[in-house]
Design an enzyme around this catalytic site. Sequence first.
Site, PDB file in Angstrom:
ATOM      1  N   GLY A 125       7.555  -2.433   5.880  1.00 31.06           N
ATOM      2  CA  GLY A 125       8.992  -2.829   5.739  1.00 31.06           C
ATOM      3  C   GLY A 125      10.010  -2.027   6.421  1.00 31.06           C
ATOM      4  O   GLY A 125       9.739  -0.981   6.914  1.00 31.06           O
ATOM      5  N   CYS A 158       7.799  -7.358   7.130  1.00 30.66           N
ATOM      6  CA  CYS A 158       8.786  -7.018   7.709  1.00 30.66           C
ATOM      7  C   CYS A 158       9.363  -8.041   8.854  1.00 30.66           C
ATOM      8  O   CYS A 158       8.561  -8.762   9.263  1.00 30.66           O
ATOM      9  CB  CYS A 158       8.391  -5.858   8.613  1.00 30.66           C
ATOM     10  SG  CYS A 158       9.728  -4.866   9.567  1.00 30.66           S
ATOM     11  N   ASN A 160      -1.958   3.666  17.124  1.00 34.36           N
ATOM     12  CA  ASN A 160      -2.962   3.188  16.192  1.00 34.36           C
ATOM     13  C   ASN A 160      -3.464   1.758  16.426  1.00 34.36           C
ATOM     14  O   ASN A 160      -2.724   0.806  16.296  1.00 34.36           O
ATOM     15  CB  ASN A 160      -2.967   3.265  14.681  1.00 34.36           C
ATOM     16  CG  ASN A 160      -3.211   4.561  14.338  1.00 34.36           C
ATOM     17  OD1 ASN A 160      -4.095   5.438  14.721  1.00 34.36           O
ATOM     18  ND2 ASN A 160      -2.119   5.170  13.682  1.00 34.36           N
ATOM     19  N   CYS A 181       8.515  -5.561  15.893  1.00 36.05           N
ATOM     20  CA  CYS A 181       8.219  -4.826  16.726  1.00 36.05           C
ATOM     21  C   CYS A 181       6.680  -4.931  17.585  1.00 36.05           C
ATOM     22  O   CYS A 181       5.842  -5.248  16.759  1.00 36.05           O
ATOM     23  CB  CYS A 181       8.200  -3.239  16.386  1.00 36.05           C
ATOM     24  SG  CYS A 181       9.839  -2.736  15.686  1.00 36.05           S
ATOM     25  N   GLU A 220       0.932  -1.338  -0.075  1.00 35.65           N
ATOM     26  CA  GLU A 220      -0.002   0.030  -0.013  1.00 35.65           C
ATOM     27  C   GLU A 220       0.808   1.379  -0.180  1.00 35.65           C
ATOM     28  O   GLU A 220       2.018   1.392   0.465  1.00 35.65           O
ATOM     29  CB  GLU A 220      -0.856  -0.087   1.363  1.00 35.65           C
ATOM     30  CG  GLU A 220      -1.837  -1.291   1.177  1.00 35.65           C
ATOM     31  CD  GLU A 220      -3.032  -1.205   2.179  1.00 35.65           C
ATOM     32  OE1 GLU A 220      -3.910  -2.166   1.865  1.00 35.65           O
ATOM     33  OE2 GLU A 220      -3.137  -0.264   3.005  1.00 35.65           O
ATOM     34  N   CYS A 243       4.091   8.397   0.824  1.00 38.16           N
ATOM     35  CA  CYS A 243       4.509   7.351   1.840  1.00 38.16           C
ATOM     36  C   CYS A 243       4.600   5.836   1.242  1.00 38.16           C
ATOM     37  O   CYS A 243       3.664   5.500   0.783  1.00 38.16           O
ATOM     38  CB  CYS A 243       3.690   7.258   3.125  1.00 38.16           C
ATOM     39  SG  CYS A 243       4.338   6.191   4.242  1.00 38.16           S
ATOM     40  N   CYS A 254       3.339  -3.241  16.128  1.00 41.90           N
ATOM     41  CA  CYS A 254       3.236  -3.035  14.890  1.00 41.90           C
ATOM     42  C   CYS A 254       2.602  -4.237  14.165  1.00 41.90           C
ATOM     43  O   CYS A 254       3.091  -5.302  14.386  1.00 41.90           O
ATOM     44  CB  CYS A 254       4.579  -2.677  14.100  1.00 41.90           C
ATOM     45  SG  CYS A 254       4.375  -2.580  12.546  1.00 41.90           S
ATOM     46  N   CYS A 271      -1.547   5.008  10.198  1.00 36.07           N
ATOM     47  CA  CYS A 271      -0.915   3.966  10.902  1.00 36.07           C
ATOM     48  C   CYS A 271      -1.501   2.820  11.688  1.00 36.07           C
ATOM     49  O   CYS A 271      -2.367   3.084  12.495  1.00 36.07           O
ATOM     50  CB  CYS A 271       0.139   4.539  11.379  1.00 36.07           C
ATOM     51  SG  CYS A 271       1.355   3.675  12.310  1.00 36.07           S
ATOM     52  N   SER A 289      12.929   5.271  14.427  1.00 35.94           N
ATOM     53  CA  SER A 289      11.868   4.660  15.481  1.00 35.94           C
ATOM     54  C   SER A 289      12.452   4.505  16.555  1.00 35.94           C
ATOM     55  O   SER A 289      12.992   3.351  16.700  1.00 35.94           O
ATOM     56  CB  SER A 289      11.227   3.545  14.686  1.00 35.94           C
ATOM     57  OG  SER A 289      10.310   3.724  13.351  1.00 35.94           O
ATOM     58  N   LEU A 290      12.351   5.389  17.649  1.00 31.79           N
ATOM     59  CA  LEU A 290      12.921   5.250  18.836  1.00 31.79           C
ATOM     60  C   LEU A 290      11.897   4.590  19.905  1.00 31.79           C
ATOM     61  O   LEU A 290      12.293   3.519  20.355  1.00 31.79           O
ATOM     62  CB  LEU A 290      13.389   6.716  19.407  1.00 31.79           C
ATOM     63  CG  LEU A 290      14.368   7.049  20.549  1.00 31.79           C
ATOM     64  CD1 LEU A 290      15.450   6.155  20.240  1.00 31.79           C
ATOM     65  CD2 LEU A 290      14.368   8.304  20.878  1.00 31.79           C
TER      66      LEU A 290
HETATM   67  N1  SAH Z   1      10.411   0.108   9.647  1.00 35.85           N
HETATM   68  C1  SAH Z   1      10.744   1.428   9.521  1.00 35.85           C
HETATM   69  C2  SAH Z   1       9.724   1.906   8.625  1.00 35.85           C
HETATM   70  C3  SAH Z   1       8.159   1.983   9.128  1.00 35.85           C
HETATM   71  S1  SAH Z   1       7.513   3.697   9.457  1.00 35.85           S
HETATM   72  C4  SAH Z   1      10.779   1.982  10.979  1.00 35.85           C
HETATM   73  O1  SAH Z   1      10.482   1.273  11.878  1.00 35.85           O
HETATM   74  O2  SAH Z   1      11.109   3.227  10.931  1.00 35.85           O
HETATM   75  C5  SAH Z   1       6.358   3.291  10.423  1.00 35.85           C
HETATM   76  C6  SAH Z   1       6.353   4.001  11.706  1.00 35.85           C
HETATM   77  O3  SAH Z   1       5.137   3.634  12.334  1.00 35.85           O
HETATM   78  C7  SAH Z   1       7.309   3.509  12.627  1.00 35.85           C
HETATM   79  O4  SAH Z   1       7.983   4.681  13.384  1.00 35.85           O
HETATM   80  C8  SAH Z   1       6.498   2.534  13.399  1.00 35.85           C
HETATM   81  O5  SAH Z   1       7.355   2.289  14.446  1.00 35.85           O
HETATM   82  C9  SAH Z   1       5.476   3.168  13.530  1.00 35.85           C
HETATM   83  N2  SAH Z   1       4.345   2.364  13.916  1.00 35.85           N
HETATM   84  C10 SAH Z   1       3.955   0.716  13.581  1.00 35.85           C
HETATM   85  N3  SAH Z   1       2.908   0.473  14.080  1.00 35.85           N
HETATM   86  C11 SAH Z   1       2.321   1.585  14.643  1.00 35.85           C
HETATM   87  C12 SAH Z   1       1.126   1.605  15.311  1.00 35.85           C
HETATM   88  N4  SAH Z   1       0.228   0.618  15.491  1.00 35.85           N
HETATM   89  N5  SAH Z   1       0.566   2.788  15.830  1.00 35.85           N
HETATM   90  C13 SAH Z   1       1.376   3.946  15.677  1.00 35.85           C
HETATM   91  N6  SAH Z   1       2.716   3.754  15.088  1.00 35.85           N
HETATM   92  C14 SAH Z   1       3.151   2.457  14.725  1.00 35.85           C
END
Ligand code: SAH
Length: 362
Positions: free
Chosen positions: A161, A115, A292, A119, A95, A108, A122, A335, A215-216
């Site tokens: 990813g 992936c 989300n 995490c 998507e 985006c 996610c 997200c 992504s911290l």
């Molecule tokens: N793998 C890469 C690119 C993904 S970007 C990364 O980790 O940065 C997507 C962003 O959305 C990341 O910061 C991820 O941690 C965040 N994310 C994933 N699931 C989420 C959720 N359910 N709610 C809010 N943010 C989320």
Amino acid sequence: MATENPLNLLDLDRGGMEALFASIGAKPFHGRNVFKWIHKHGVTDFGQMTDLSKKLRARLADMVEIRLPQIILEKPSSDGTTKWVMELEDGQRVETVYIPDGRRSTVCVSSQVGCALDCSFCSTARQGFNRNLSVGEIIGQVWHASRIKGVPTNVVLMGMGEPLANFEPVVSAMEIMQDDLAYMLSKYRVTISTSGIVPNLYRLKERSDVSLAVSLHAPDNELRDQLVPINRKYPLEELIPACRDFIRGDKRRKITWEYVMLDGINDSDAHAKALIRLLEGTPSKMNLIPFNPFPGSDYRASPPERIAAFRQRLLRAGIMTIVRKTRGDDIDAACGQLVGRVRDRSRRTVSVPLSSVQEACR
Ligand code: SAH
């Protein structure tokens, strides 16, 4: 299957195109012209590339192809966001989200199907890793968006990813985004988001000057180990210096940190304090992302007042902090809300929520 297909010109950046033309005894500038036809003018029919000789056009049509992902669904949102589901040659789906915001517009894009990083908050993680996208499958998302909406002002690699786990194709695709003969985006307008694959951050610095989002999600290793398991391999004491190194030498640059706000998990005043300490001396922008929820997740989003208080603390410490707006939630484009049909590793076709497409980061 895919390997029997003729070469796809969408997989080539400018250098690759020039090399291809040289290898068939044509002039490299013809390669540049073809590159421009494809990306700047959106032309994929060799017959329309009128500045090439008829002979060269016929030769190309014989030898190579220009194959794009196919848009199988377009979903417009009431807030202007548009989501596209794109089907790839092997039937996999990814998507792409288009997010207009005043004079800005952000696309985006996804870099992998699924992936591998797992995490805990996610939903893409639930799907597991399926495969890497090719250069053409990544830039093809930008190609389509540009044809439908006009060339975006920004591109973020924040879809499905982990882009740094698909290094070469991602670097090539970002080069095409920045190329003057293609999408002409400046280094400040292409952003790669990573969960922190440290060796590849150093590699990236050698190859690309795009902007960095990380992504911290936690201020200490103990918590980050839980939320972002790649932290066990590349802990904060390695990640932070790698990020600082990435922006060294460019005073205009800051790292964008992404921090998902999880109720009772990482959103206390103590977490904010620890975060301030962790980022001391690092030029930073903080993006707080309201969680989300998705089916089967145990986390809850932090209440808005908690997010506001957390933000205030960071602001008082001089960290530029914004709360990322949720966009496109009425079309499942926010997200954590995307749903894609992909083949899982047992080759069954399943429906799964894909979490990853995001509102753009500044
Ligand atoms: N793998 C890469 C690119 C993904 S970007 C990364 O980790 O940065 C997507 C962003 O959305 C990341 O910061 C991820 O941690 C965040 N994310 C994933 N699931 C989420 C959720 N359910 N709610 C809010 N943010 C989320």
